[in-house]
Design a protein around this motif. Structure first.
Motif, PDB file in Angstrom:
ATOM      1  N   LYS A 233       0.826  -1.219   0.000  1.00 42.37           N
ATOM      2  CA  LYS A 233       0.000   0.000   0.000  1.00 42.37           C
ATOM      3  C   LYS A 233       0.855   1.262   0.000  1.00 42.37           C
ATOM      4  O   LYS A 233       0.616   2.189  -0.765  1.00 42.37           O
ATOM      5  N   SER A 234       1.854   1.256   0.888  1.00 40.15           N
ATOM      6  CA  SER A 234       2.704   2.454   0.970  1.00 40.15           C
ATOM      7  C   SER A 234       3.526   2.606  -0.300  1.00 40.15           C
ATOM      8  O   SER A 234       3.743   3.726  -0.778  1.00 40.15           O
ATOM      9  N   THR A 235       3.950   1.484  -0.866  1.00 35.32           N
ATOM     10  CA  THR A 235       4.696   1.536  -2.133  1.00 35.32           C
ATOM     11  C   THR A 235       3.814   2.159  -3.215  1.00 35.32           C
ATOM     12  O   THR A 235       4.271   2.988  -4.003  1.00 35.32           O
ATOM     13  N   GLY A 253       3.056  -4.556   8.971  1.00 34.97           N
ATOM     14  CA  GLY A 253       2.652  -3.657  10.059  1.00 34.97           C
ATOM     15  C   GLY A 253       3.522  -2.413  10.123  1.00 34.97           C
ATOM     16  O   GLY A 253       3.654  -1.793  11.172  1.00 34.97           O
ATOM     17  N   THR A 254       4.107  -2.018   9.000  1.00 34.68           N
ATOM     18  CA  THR A 254       4.970  -0.833   8.992  1.00 34.68           C
ATOM     19  C   THR A 254       4.160   0.445   9.192  1.00 34.68           C
ATOM     20  O   THR A 254       4.485   1.291  10.020  1.00 34.68           O
ATOM     21  N   THR A 255       3.078   0.580   8.428  1.00 38.31           N
ATOM     22  CA  THR A 255       2.281   1.804   8.520  1.00 38.31           C
ATOM     23  C   THR A 255       1.284   1.675   9.661  1.00 38.31           C
ATOM     24  O   THR A 255       0.574   0.686   9.765  1.00 38.31           O
ATOM     25  N   ASP A 339       4.840  -8.670 -10.808  1.00 39.50           N
ATOM     26  CA  ASP A 339       6.186  -9.059 -11.249  1.00 39.50           C
ATOM     27  C   ASP A 339       6.645 -10.379 -10.627  1.00 39.50           C
ATOM     28  O   ASP A 339       7.527 -11.039 -11.163  1.00 39.50           O
ATOM     29  N   SER A 359       2.238  -3.672 -10.607  1.00 36.57           N
ATOM     30  CA  SER A 359       3.382  -3.793  -9.717  1.00 36.57           C
ATOM     31  C   SER A 359       3.684  -2.388  -9.233  1.00 36.57           C
ATOM     32  O   SER A 359       4.126  -1.532 -10.009  1.00 36.57           O
ATOM     33  N   GLU A 361       5.894  -1.548  -7.086  1.00 37.43           N
ATOM     34  CA  GLU A 361       7.327  -1.314  -6.979  1.00 37.43           C
ATOM     35  C   GLU A 361       7.951  -1.034  -8.343  1.00 37.43           C
ATOM     36  O   GLU A 361       8.740  -0.112  -8.496  1.00 37.43           O
TER      37      GLU A 361
HETATM   38  N1  GTP Z   1       7.992  -7.723  -5.861  1.00 39.09           N
HETATM   39  C1  GTP Z   1       7.267  -6.686  -5.468  1.00 39.09           C
HETATM   40  N2  GTP Z   1       7.408  -6.260  -4.224  1.00 39.09           N
HETATM   41  C2  GTP Z   1       6.650  -5.203  -3.824  1.00 39.09           C
HETATM   42  C3  GTP Z   1       5.762  -4.564  -4.714  1.00 39.09           C
HETATM   43  N3  GTP Z   1       5.150  -3.569  -4.043  1.00 39.09           N
HETATM   44  C4  GTP Z   1       5.657  -3.580  -2.798  1.00 39.09           C
HETATM   45  N4  GTP Z   1       6.582  -4.545  -2.646  1.00 39.09           N
HETATM   46  C5  GTP Z   1       7.346  -4.892  -1.440  1.00 39.09           C
HETATM   47  O1  GTP Z   1       6.464  -5.332  -0.439  1.00 39.09           O
HETATM   48  C6  GTP Z   1       6.925  -4.949   0.861  1.00 39.09           C
HETATM   49  C7  GTP Z   1       5.850  -4.235   1.627  1.00 39.09           C
HETATM   50  O2  GTP Z   1       5.580  -2.986   1.008  1.00 39.09           O
HETATM   51  P1  GTP Z   1       4.835  -1.800   1.745  1.00 39.09           P
HETATM   52  O3  GTP Z   1       4.530  -0.801   0.714  1.00 39.09           O
HETATM   53  O4  GTP Z   1       5.577  -1.379   2.950  1.00 39.09           O
HETATM   54  O5  GTP Z   1       3.513  -2.559   2.174  1.00 39.09           O
HETATM   55  P2  GTP Z   1       2.286  -2.008   3.042  1.00 39.09           P
HETATM   56  O6  GTP Z   1       1.065  -2.605   2.453  1.00 39.09           O
HETATM   57  O7  GTP Z   1       2.356  -0.538   3.143  1.00 39.09           O
HETATM   58  O8  GTP Z   1       2.576  -2.693   4.435  1.00 39.09           O
HETATM   59  P3  GTP Z   1       2.095  -2.234   5.903  1.00 39.09           P
HETATM   60  O9  GTP Z   1       2.332  -0.761   6.031  1.00 39.09           O
HETATM   61  O10 GTP Z   1       2.976  -3.033   6.781  1.00 39.09           O
HETATM   62  O11 GTP Z   1       0.680  -2.613   6.037  1.00 39.09           O
HETATM   63  C8  GTP Z   1       8.171  -4.104   0.630  1.00 39.09           C
HETATM   64  O12 GTP Z   1       9.310  -4.903   0.818  1.00 39.09           O
HETATM   65  C9  GTP Z   1       8.024  -3.672  -0.828  1.00 39.09           C
HETATM   66  O13 GTP Z   1       9.288  -3.455  -1.431  1.00 39.09           O
HETATM   67  C10 GTP Z   1       5.659  -5.042  -6.046  1.00 39.09           C
HETATM   68  O14 GTP Z   1       4.921  -4.546  -6.895  1.00 39.09           O
HETATM   69  N5  GTP Z   1       6.442  -6.122  -6.367  1.00 39.09           N
END
Ligand code: GTP
Ligand code: MG
Length: 456
Positions: A233-235, A253-255, A339, A359, A361
């Motif tokens: 989500k944050s990405t 659980g980062t955010t 990806d 993706s 990322e």
């Molecule tokens: N391979 C891949 N990894 C991804 C992609 N998007 C995010 N990630 C990875 O997934 C992990 C979690 O990403 P976050 O964006 O912190 O996820 P989040 O949903 O915000 O997580 P919380 O804040 O913990 O709920 C990180 O290591 C990112 O690099 C993607 O499109 N492809």
């Protein structure tokens, strides 16, 4: 703080800082005389309105800058008073020197919003229009600009004024009846009154309902990005914003709190809100985050629901979709990490329609997601030429008007006496008048104009 309205005020009317030019504005009885004392070139007191004059600003013998002066003679100016605009070179040093010189010669610094307040005081426009000036200056999308402009031109106020005028007529008829209680006459037809009140209620209700839309236009469509921890989500937020706003890590659980920002898509501003990942947790802080995410989702206009194609199963995804469907808020299903997706899962997901694969990322297919977002927000709603309420103060007054009008209807139903009926109508008139400024108090005015910044 109360300042005399017949002072001559001065302020920088362009943004602080360095620029090609800066505009210093004066307004008030002495605006032209004061400018003339420091201007070398022509006698400004003898020039017609709406003319430009080239010359220099001097402190004694010292030349501060070469400037162009625009003259607006009362009442044909923004404030309705004599207004002088001095366009000088845009250096903060020069601006400070010129303003100080004008202060020395009898002007005083304007308070926040004082130019607009004076325009209101001189009947240049009503309160709703004055507030629209503030909105117009703050507007940052095509639609918020259009709404503010429409309101400033008086579209909104006129509607209210017309309704109020009709109601005033009835109020006076009923008050007249009070003078003839003995005779038991009815000057105001109760049927006509009921019809008018019902008409007004319809308009007031439509305006009240438009507030939700108005809010969206002003603050952006609230769009929540939700999903399990680590879904990305944050990405995604960072990718949409093109900046590293939210912390990304592989620790679920980062955010824990909301991170939000606005993005313009197709002329509409969207407020994207990154949230804490949804899961059962024993961590106290995270649990609060999860709780808040649910609350935020319920208030959203749109939910972007992310699931992790490297982690989830078709059953867990189906379960989440069911929960979302029960919320009743439009949502987009997004499969993230295409990806590195599990091939089996992709195959199984063919049974679920309308999934956008991205993706975050690698920034793959973000355009596809944006298209989907725009398709889901009803663009027709936004292009309406109808009146939209964007101001909380108007909204409050409209809600109170509605209550008062409903009291009038109830009174008519139960056949209450004229004096009570007259009182309920007066309440409604009062609240309607608050919107356009026909009813004002010093507090209300102070409150509104203090929200402007100096120079407006
Ligand atoms: N391979 C891949 N990894 C991804 C992609 N998007 C995010 N990630 C990875 O997934 C992990 C979690 O990403 P976050 O964006 O912190 O996820 P989040 O949903 O915000 O997580 P919380 O804040 O913990 O709920 C990180 O290591 C990112 O690099 C993607 O499109 N492809
Ligand atoms: Mg996060």
């Amino acid at each position: 703080m109360h300042y005399a309205i017949d002072d001559t005020i001065v302020a920088l009317s362009t943004p602080e800082g360095t620029g090609a030019i800066a505009v210093i504005r004066l307004s008030g009885k002495e605006a032209i005389a004061i400018s003339n004392r420091v201007f070398k070139g022509k006698d400004l007191t003898r020039q017609p309105s709406h003319t430009l004059h080239y010359g220099s600003i001097r402190d004694g013998e010292k030349v501060l800058d070469e400037v162009v002066v625009s003259l607006f003679v009362a009442p044909h100016s923004f404030t309705g008073e004599d207004v002088v605009e001095i366009s000088c070179h845009g250096s903060p040093f020069i601006v400070r020197q010129i303003i100080q010189l004008l202060l020395k010669h009898g002007a005083r610094l304007a308070t926040a919003g004082e130019f607009t307040k004076r325009a209101f005081m001189h009947g240049r426009f009503d309160l709703a229009q004055a507030e629209a000036v503030a909105d117009l200056i703050a507007s940052d999308s095509e639609i918020s600009h259009k709404t503010a402009l429409n309101q400033m031109r008086g579209g909104f106020s006129q509607e209210i004024k017309d309704l109020r005028a009709q109601l005033v007529h009835f109020a006076s008829m009923i008050e007249l009846e009070l003078d003839f209680v003995e005779e038991d006459v009815e000057f105001a037809s109760r049927d006509d009154l009921r019809r008018l009140v019902e008409d007004i209620l319809r308009v007031v209700n439509a305006l009240i309902n438009s507030f939700a839309l108005g809010n969206v236009i002003k603050n952006g469509v609230p769009t929540v990005i939700a999903g399990k921890p680590n879904a990305g989500k944050s990405t995604l937020l960072n990718a949409l914003l093109n900046e590293e706003k939210a912390i990304v890590s592989d620790i679920p659980g980062t955010t824990r709190d909301f991170i939000e920002d606005e993005i313009l898509l197709g002329g509409i501003s969207f407020r994207f809100i990154d949230t804490a990942g949804l899961r059962e947790t024993t961590d106290k802080v995270e649990a609060i985050g999860v709780e808040r995410t649910y609350a935020k989702m319920k208030q959203a206009s749109l939910i972007i629901f992310l699931f992790d194609l490297t982690e989830e199963t078709i059953t867990s995804i189906q379960k989440d979709i069911n929960v979302l469907e029960n919320l009743g808020i439009p949502f987009i299903r997004v499969g993230n990490k295409i990806d590195q997706a599990q091939p089996d899962l992709l195959k199984a997901l063919e049974s679920i329609p309308d999934i956008v694969y991205i993706s975050a990322e690698k920034r793959e297919n973000l355009e596809g997601l944006k298209d989907k977002i725009m398709a889901l927000v009803d663009l027709n709603k936004f292009s309406t030429s109808g009146t939209i309420v964007t101001n909380v103060r108007h909204y409050d007054s409209l809600v109170k008007t509605k209550e008062a009008l409903e009291d009038v209807l109830k009174g008519l139903d139960s056949g209450i006496t004229q004096d009570f009926l007259a009182q309920d109508i007066r309440h409604a008139l009062h609240y309607l008048g608050e919107i356009t400024g026909e009813i004002t108090t010093e507090d209300l005015l102070g409150n509104i104009f203090s929200k402007f910044c100096i120079g407006k």
